[in-house]
Motif scaffolding. Structure first.
Motif, PDB file in Angstrom:
ATOM      1  N   SER A 307      62.456  18.471  46.510  1.00  0.00           N
ATOM      2  CA  SER A 307      61.417  18.913  45.576  1.00  0.00           C
ATOM      3  C   SER A 307      60.825  17.707  44.862  1.00  0.00           C
ATOM      4  O   SER A 307      61.541  16.758  44.530  1.00  0.00           O
ATOM      5  N   THR A 371      67.736  16.363  40.638  1.00  0.00           N
ATOM      6  CA  THR A 371      67.276  17.590  39.984  1.00  0.00           C
ATOM      7  C   THR A 371      66.977  17.417  38.507  1.00  0.00           C
ATOM      8  O   THR A 371      66.141  18.138  37.963  1.00  0.00           O
ATOM      9  N   GLN A 375      63.821  19.219  36.214  1.00  0.00           N
ATOM     10  CA  GLN A 375      64.129  20.335  35.332  1.00  0.00           C
ATOM     11  C   GLN A 375      63.454  20.205  33.968  1.00  0.00           C
ATOM     12  O   GLN A 375      63.518  21.128  33.152  1.00  0.00           O
ATOM     13  N   ARG A 407      54.118  21.009  40.740  1.00  0.00           N
ATOM     14  CA  ARG A 407      55.487  20.997  41.271  1.00  0.00           C
ATOM     15  C   ARG A 407      55.470  21.509  42.703  1.00  0.00           C
ATOM     16  O   ARG A 407      54.932  22.584  42.982  1.00  0.00           O
ATOM     17  N   GLY A 409      58.133  22.630  44.875  1.00  0.00           N
ATOM     18  CA  GLY A 409      59.532  22.987  45.045  1.00  0.00           C
ATOM     19  C   GLY A 409      59.896  23.103  46.512  1.00  0.00           C
ATOM     20  O   GLY A 409      59.274  23.859  47.248  1.00  0.00           O
TER      21      GLY A 409
END
Length: 475
Positions: A307, A371, A375, A407, A409
């Motif tokens: 991502s 990650t 986040q 984003r 993902g």
């Protein structure tokens, strides 16, 4: 609703699942080669384009996905030649990139995807000791059927070359890490050298140094995000149908061919097809293929996804007018939040002219297995990008007029060790199922030209299948 069967109409139907560049190219190619074919593109997003997308930022449409295309391969440039006015295909005003490492910005040396040549100036990026290790190239180790980029390049030139040069370039293209990425899949020219046992530091041929007949990269006036828009308009003009916001839940075999199931489970819609092309990312493709090509689904299930996010900032043009080059890369070893920045208005003359008084800079974040940064809230990512870009160039804090965080993902497939064999397994399994084909960024490369090439393979296979049906039916 069930679309009528082939017995009720003379033309053949192809359903393409996925409206990114791969799916759109397949659909258009089919309409060019077989104009009577009914082609339906089903796309789950709100608009076609996949990872090519434009958004309004500061009053102007700006790319928030890919913003350049490799031109050393012909596929993208040649296809654009059929869709756009030649004057709209543009080259960057500057491609002078730097590397933000060890507390400063250093010119990006001449490299092959981060692997320097003997004459490359690595001053500042590598210490004297690291540079000496690089030039004292170790003999080529055995590579077997594949090896990771870091294991091979590090063994020959030292880990510092991997950490300071290879990692930032691979991170920008694949959002991956050199310790797991396949040398064979991501660096085919280096792989060829490895197979031959040649020197990684060997200078390129004279014609390659001159750049050949094509510039290395091209863009499109108005943004690369116009590319899928042009593709979609052309295939609709040729009679193709595009349905956005439609999720393909299953692909089923029927007595007459195929049925693609969409809609809610309580009210399923089945779209008949003589052939189906699956042009979606590996997780969705594996789910759709599992009942018909389980070996392909299993291989696709092994493809990891990374991502990423692209942060675009609109700032007063005067604040960035003195900045040099097209942007910079950031090695992960330096521990920064962003992995790269592009000075978009400096790179693309059309954008600077269109948005006079406003300049656009952007940053990207996200690598495989990472990650924590992704986040963070959008506002935090905007602050991170503005702060680190200014710090890198030694500028005062930026005045952000407008911003956008895109984003993606699970947006980038990881070409880990064994990827070439993995793709061969997928294609072999799919080829055993008549009327089924695959395309997309998971197969032959994540760049736009490679994606188009995969689409053309799928279109050729589908055309061959339809021609075979026509021959058997006496059409």
């Amino acid at each position: 609703m069930t679309v009528e069967s082939t017995a009720d109409r003379p033309e053949r139907t192809v359903v393409v699942i996925g409206g990114g560049v791969a799916g759109l190219t397949v659909a258009r190619d089919l309409l060019v080669s077989r104009p009577a074919t009914r082609v339906v593109v089903l796309d789950a997003s709100d608009r076609v384009g996949g990872k090519l997308r434009r958004e309004s930022i500061g009053g102007h449409l700006v790319d928030v996905g890919a913003e350049a295309m490799l031109a050393l391969r012909p596929e993208a440039v040649d296809l654009l030649g059929e869709l756009a006015d030649p004057s709209e295909v543009v080259t960057p005003d500057t491609t002078s990139a730097r590397v933000w490492s060890r507390g400063g910005l250093h010119p990006l040396p001449r490299t092959r995807i981060g692997v320097p040549f003997a004459s490359s100036d690595v001053t500042g990026l590598l210490t004297d000791e690291e540079a000496a290790r690089m030039r004292d190239e170790s003999p080529a180790p055995e590579v077997g059927s594949d090896v990771s980029v870091a294991d091979y390049v590090g063994a020959r030139l030292g880990d510092a070359v991997v950490d300071r040069l290879v990692e930032p370039l691979l991170g920008g293209v694949y959002a991956g890490r050199a310790r797991s990425l396949s040398l064979r899949a991501t660096m085919p020219s280096i792989w060829a050298t490895a197979q031959a046992g040649g020197s990684l530091l060997a200078e390129p041929p004279v014609d390659a140094q001159a750049g050949g007949a094509r510039p290395p990269f091209v863009g499109l006036t108005g943004g690369v995000g116009r590319f899928p828009e042009l593709l979609a308009a052309d295939l609709e003009r040729r009679g193709g149908v595009i349905e956005s916001g439609v999720i393909a839940r299953a692909v089923e075999r029927t007595a007459e061919g195929w049925s693609v199931v969409t809609g809610p489970t309580t009210e399923p819609r089945r779209v008949h097809a003589d052939a189906v092309v699956v042009a979606v990312p590996p997780p969705a493709a594996a789910r759709l293929l599992a009942p018909h090509a389980p070996d392909a689904a299993s291989a696709l299930g092994e493809v990891e996804m990374a991502s990423v996010a692209v942060i675009t900032l609109a700032v007063p043009a005067a604040q960035v007018a003195s900045w040099a080059g097209s942007g910079f890369l950031v090695p992960p070893i330096d521990g920064r939040g962003i992995k790269a920045s592009t000075f978009s208005s400096a790179k693309w003359g059309w954008l600077a002219a269109e948005a006079e008084g406003t300049a656009y800079v952007r940053a990207s974040v996200g690598r495989a297995g990472e990650t924590a940064t992704l986040q963070r809230e959008d506002a935090d990512l905007v602050d991170l990008a503005a702060r680190e870009i200014a710090e890198a160039v030694g500028a005062a804090p930026l005045t952000v007029v407008d911003s956008h965080v895109q984003r993606w993902g699970g947006g980038l497939p990881q070409y880990t060790v064994g990827h070439v064999d993995r793709v061969a397994r997928v294609r072999a399994a799919v080829a055993r199922v008549p009327g089924l084909a695959v395309a997309g960024a998971a197969y032959d490369g994540v760049g736009i030209p490679a994606v188009i090439a995969s689409a053309r393979l799928a279109a050729d296979a589908t055309t061959t299948h339809l021609d075979g049906l026509a021959g058997r039916a006496g059409e």
